[in-house]
Design an enzyme around this catalytic site. Structure first.
Site, PDB file in Angstrom:
ATOM      1  N   GLU A 272       0.877  -1.186   0.000  1.00 36.27           N
ATOM      2  CA  GLU A 272       0.000   0.000   0.000  1.00 36.27           C
ATOM      3  C   GLU A 272       0.900   1.218   0.000  1.00 36.27           C
ATOM      4  O   GLU A 272       1.507   1.542   1.024  1.00 36.27           O
ATOM      5  CB  GLU A 272      -0.910  -0.017   1.240  1.00 36.27           C
ATOM      6  CG  GLU A 272      -1.783  -1.268   1.361  1.00 36.27           C
ATOM      7  CD  GLU A 272      -2.817  -1.365   0.247  1.00 36.27           C
ATOM      8  OE1 GLU A 272      -3.158  -0.335  -0.370  1.00 36.27           O
ATOM      9  OE2 GLU A 272      -3.286  -2.484  -0.021  1.00 36.27           O
TER      10      GLU A 272
ATOM     11  N   CYS B  28      -2.214   9.206   2.466  1.00 38.08           N
ATOM     12  CA  CYS B  28      -2.002   8.753   1.090  1.00 38.08           C
ATOM     13  C   CYS B  28      -3.175   9.105   0.189  1.00 38.08           C
ATOM     14  O   CYS B  28      -3.031   9.208  -1.021  1.00 38.08           O
ATOM     15  CB  CYS B  28      -1.776   7.248   1.078  1.00 38.08           C
ATOM     16  SG  CYS B  28      -3.092   6.368   1.935  1.00 38.08           S
TER      17      CYS B  28
HETATM   18  P1  NAD Z   1       8.590   5.006   4.267  1.00 34.86           P
HETATM   19  O1  NAD Z   1       8.524   4.163   3.042  1.00 34.86           O
HETATM   20  O2  NAD Z   1       9.752   5.910   4.428  1.00 34.86           O
HETATM   21  O3  NAD Z   1       8.582   4.105   5.584  1.00 34.86           O
HETATM   22  C1  NAD Z   1       7.550   3.163   5.830  1.00 34.86           C
HETATM   23  C2  NAD Z   1       8.111   2.055   6.684  1.00 34.86           C
HETATM   24  O4  NAD Z   1       9.108   1.382   5.943  1.00 34.86           O
HETATM   25  C3  NAD Z   1       8.775   2.535   7.967  1.00 34.86           C
HETATM   26  O5  NAD Z   1       8.517   1.594   8.979  1.00 34.86           O
HETATM   27  C4  NAD Z   1      10.259   2.536   7.594  1.00 34.86           C
HETATM   28  O6  NAD Z   1      11.128   2.379   8.687  1.00 34.86           O
HETATM   29  C5  NAD Z   1      10.340   1.349   6.673  1.00 34.86           C
HETATM   30  N1  NAD Z   1      11.424   1.407   5.696  1.00 34.86           N
HETATM   31  C6  NAD Z   1      12.117   2.488   5.270  1.00 34.86           C
HETATM   32  N2  NAD Z   1      13.034   2.118   4.344  1.00 34.86           N
HETATM   33  C7  NAD Z   1      12.899   0.784   4.186  1.00 34.86           C
HETATM   34  C8  NAD Z   1      13.544  -0.178   3.355  1.00 34.86           C
HETATM   35  N3  NAD Z   1      14.529   0.161   2.511  1.00 34.86           N
HETATM   36  N4  NAD Z   1      13.128  -1.466   3.403  1.00 34.86           N
HETATM   37  C9  NAD Z   1      12.122  -1.824   4.246  1.00 34.86           C
HETATM   38  N5  NAD Z   1      11.501  -0.961   5.082  1.00 34.86           N
HETATM   39  C10 NAD Z   1      11.870   0.334   5.028  1.00 34.86           C
HETATM   40  O7  NAD Z   1       7.204   5.797   4.343  1.00 34.86           O
HETATM   41  P2  NAD Z   1       6.700   6.789   5.457  1.00 34.86           P
HETATM   42  O8  NAD Z   1       7.340   8.126   5.269  1.00 34.86           O
HETATM   43  O9  NAD Z   1       6.783   6.160   6.778  1.00 34.86           O
HETATM   44  O10 NAD Z   1       5.147   6.872   5.084  1.00 34.86           O
HETATM   45  C11 NAD Z   1       4.643   7.760   4.150  1.00 34.86           C
HETATM   46  C12 NAD Z   1       4.309   7.061   2.855  1.00 34.86           C
HETATM   47  O11 NAD Z   1       3.380   6.010   3.107  1.00 34.86           O
HETATM   48  C13 NAD Z   1       3.617   7.980   1.880  1.00 34.86           C
HETATM   49  O12 NAD Z   1       4.141   7.756   0.589  1.00 34.86           O
HETATM   50  C14 NAD Z   1       2.166   7.551   1.951  1.00 34.86           C
HETATM   51  O13 NAD Z   1       1.406   7.842   0.802  1.00 34.86           O
HETATM   52  C15 NAD Z   1       2.305   6.085   2.181  1.00 34.86           C
HETATM   53  N6  NAD Z   1       1.079   5.538   2.754  1.00 34.86           N
HETATM   54  C16 NAD Z   1       0.293   4.739   1.981  1.00 34.86           C
HETATM   55  C17 NAD Z   1      -0.902   4.245   2.489  1.00 34.86           C
HETATM   56  C18 NAD Z   1      -1.789   3.353   1.653  1.00 34.86           C
HETATM   57  O14 NAD Z   1      -2.676   2.711   2.222  1.00 34.86           O
HETATM   58  N7  NAD Z   1      -1.598   3.283   0.350  1.00 34.86           N
HETATM   59  C19 NAD Z   1      -1.285   4.560   3.786  1.00 34.86           C
HETATM   60  C20 NAD Z   1      -0.453   5.368   4.552  1.00 34.86           C
HETATM   61  C21 NAD Z   1       0.737   5.853   4.029  1.00 34.86           C
END
Ligand code: NAD
Length: 466
Positions: free
Chosen positions: A228, A262
């Site tokens: 997601e 999002c």
């Molecule tokens: P992010 O991708 O930076 O981090 C999300 C999670 O992934 C965190 O727990 C982080 O520590 C981990 N992470 C970071 N790098 C990683 C890697 N290389 N491998 C595995 N895990 C890793 O995102 P964020 O800033 O925490 O969240 C915001 C983003 O999430 C926005 O793009 C938003 O649109 C999206 N989002 C999507 C939905 C949906 O349902 N589609 C819902 C909420 C947020």
């Protein structure tokens, strides 16, 4: 082990920190979770649903602490923190309802000596990685269906919301789930990447950015993926829409969770002949929705959670104005606030479609407006950026509303309201082949995503048993 210090986005004060579990911590967690699978299998699905309901009650019982921590740790306003908690409780209850009623099937066979049972079985150990923007609700969107279907989980919450993660771990323990059903690991990208790559997982559920989602997809292998990701939700406004209704909706979706959702309104396409009225109405509504501290009752929305998002706001505003857009309102954080993350809503007038704010996800309180002539021009504008999560269409013409809604490459399209509409029993996710992910959360859908079909074929000794 090093502690990474955190400060509150609201006050700037130190609020504890987080540790990096790392690859070794992930490996140990997967071993513990794998050992818990037989304990989960000893419970019937109905018994696991009882535990989900006990989890919902445990979460409801700690409402005051969870909300207080969301305010200081995340920065969202009280009403939004309360709403997140209610949604999470509802997600647990809804998942239990659907899981109890999820049937298998018994298809007829051409061979008269065979009977077949098709039912849903767990996948195994599921890795779950979640973001900070809804740090209570989003983890439970995965944990609840995974557990209901008999999977164990290794879960990494966001590194910037450890208090919220601790509440989830506590309510699972209080509800009485068997030891090891959910093993929480701590950390940032390093631990997330180690978890996503672990070969002991049968599936990975990830909510987060499109960039990281792509990395996880590349190492997905034969595991099931539920991704997601980001969105840059287009809102399309035709000339027959009511400007006031549009303005209220757009500003609401651009400021909910300070735009850090999002499904937020990320850009607004307005039919040219109507453009000045819609712009004026949006600016007027925006002026009345102020940013402030989460427990300030006059604040419509709180500070940005991350310093990085404040940098993105600056970059996107600078890029858009350099390409000819006019800043109608906003444009800089409050000068006299306790941190530099108190950004009011920024409205950008006549944004060029090549601008970063148009093609990427800003994830902050911003409304970029771009005029269009007629429906024939919309396809390329909507495609810009390649996302495909949520969109919205405003028009009084029902035929056109349906035509445009059906053509939008989005997982959800809202007609005559903003794009940020979802309930826990609805499918939520990205349109296939675009940048917003794979699969659907939402109770009945996630139960299917986090289980698999098993056909058990029975050969009868004789034939002619009906
Ligand atoms: P992010 O991708 O930076 O981090 C999300 C999670 O992934 C965190 O727990 C982080 O520590 C981990 N992470 C970071 N790098 C990683 C890697 N290389 N491998 C595995 N895990 C890793 O995102 P964020 O800033 O925490 O969240 C915001 C983003 O999430 C926005 O793009 C938003 O649109 C999206 N989002 C999507 C939905 C949906 O349902 N589609 C819902 C909420 C947020």
């Amino acid at each position: 082990m090093t502690i990474h210090e955190l400060s509150s986005p609201v006050t700037g004060d130190a609020i504890g920190g987080w540790r990096e579990s790392g690859a070794a911590g992930v490996a140990a967690a997967v071993t513990v979770a794998a050992a818990a699978l037989p304990r989960l299998a000893e419970l019937s699905r109905w018994q696991r649903c009882d535990l989900l309901l006990a989890t919902a009650r445990a979460l409801a019982a700690r409402r005051d602490e969870v909300v207080a921590d969301l305010l200081v740790e995340h920065g969202k306003v009280r009403a939004e923190a309360e709403a997140e908690l209610d949604t999470a409780i509802h997600a647990l209850e809804t998942t239990a309802e659907y899981a109890r009623r999820l049937d298998g099937s018994m298809p007829a066979m051409s061979d008269p000596a065979k009977r077949v049972l098709v039912d849903r079985i767990p996948l195994g150990v599921v890795g779950v990685i979640t973001p900070w923007n809804f740090p209570i609700n989003i983890p439970l969107e995965y944990l609840a269906p995974a557990l209901a279907m008999g999977n164990s989980v290794v879960w990494k919450g966001a590194e910037s919301t450890p208090r919220s993660s601790a509440h989830i771990a506590a309510v699972l323990a209080e509800a009485g789930w068997p030891e090891g059903c959910v093993v929480a690991v701590e950390g940032g990208p390093e631990t997330g990447a180690a978890l996503a790559a672990h070969q002991g997982l049968a599936a990975v559920g990830f909510t987060g950015s499109t960039v990281v989602g792509h990395q996880i997809a590349r190492i997905g292998g034969m595991r099931k993926l539920l991704l997601e990701l980001g969105g840059n939700g287009p809102t399309v406004v035709f000339a027959d829409a009511d400007p006031q209704q549009v303005a209220e909706a757009v500003v609401t979706a651009a400021t909910f969770c300070s735009g850090q959702s999002c499904a937020a309104t990320e850009r607004v396409l307005v039919q040219q002949s109507h453009y000045p009225q819609v712009l004026d109405a949006i600016v007027a509504v925006a002026a009345g929705r102020t940013v402030g501290a989460p427990d300030d009752p006059t604040a419509a929305f709180g500070p940005l959670h991350l310093a990085q998002t404040a940098r993105t706001m600056r970059d996107h505003l600078a890029d858009a104005t350099a390409r000819g857009a006019r800043l109608a309102i906003g444009g800089a954080p409050l000068a006299d606030a306790p941190t530099d993350r108190y950004w009011p809503l920024s409205v950008l007038d006549r944004v060029d479609a090549a601008s970063l704010v148009f093609t990427e996800e800003t994830f902050g309180p911003i409304v970029p407006l771009t005029p269009f002539r007629d429906e024939s021009e919309l396809g390329d504008l909507i495609d810009a950026g390649g996302y495909g999560l949520n969109g919205a269409v405003f028009t009084a013409d029902l035929d056109r509303a349906f035509r445009v809604a059906q053509a939008l490459p989005c997982g959800s399209v809202v007609i005559n309201d903003h794009s940020n509409v979802w309930e826990t029993h609805l499918p939520f996710g990205g349109h296939p082949g675009r940048g917003s992910g794979i699969g659907r959360v939402g109770a009945p859908y996630a139960l299917q995503e986090l289980s698999t079909l098993r056909s058990t074929i029975l050969h009868l000794g004789g034939v002619g048993h009906g």
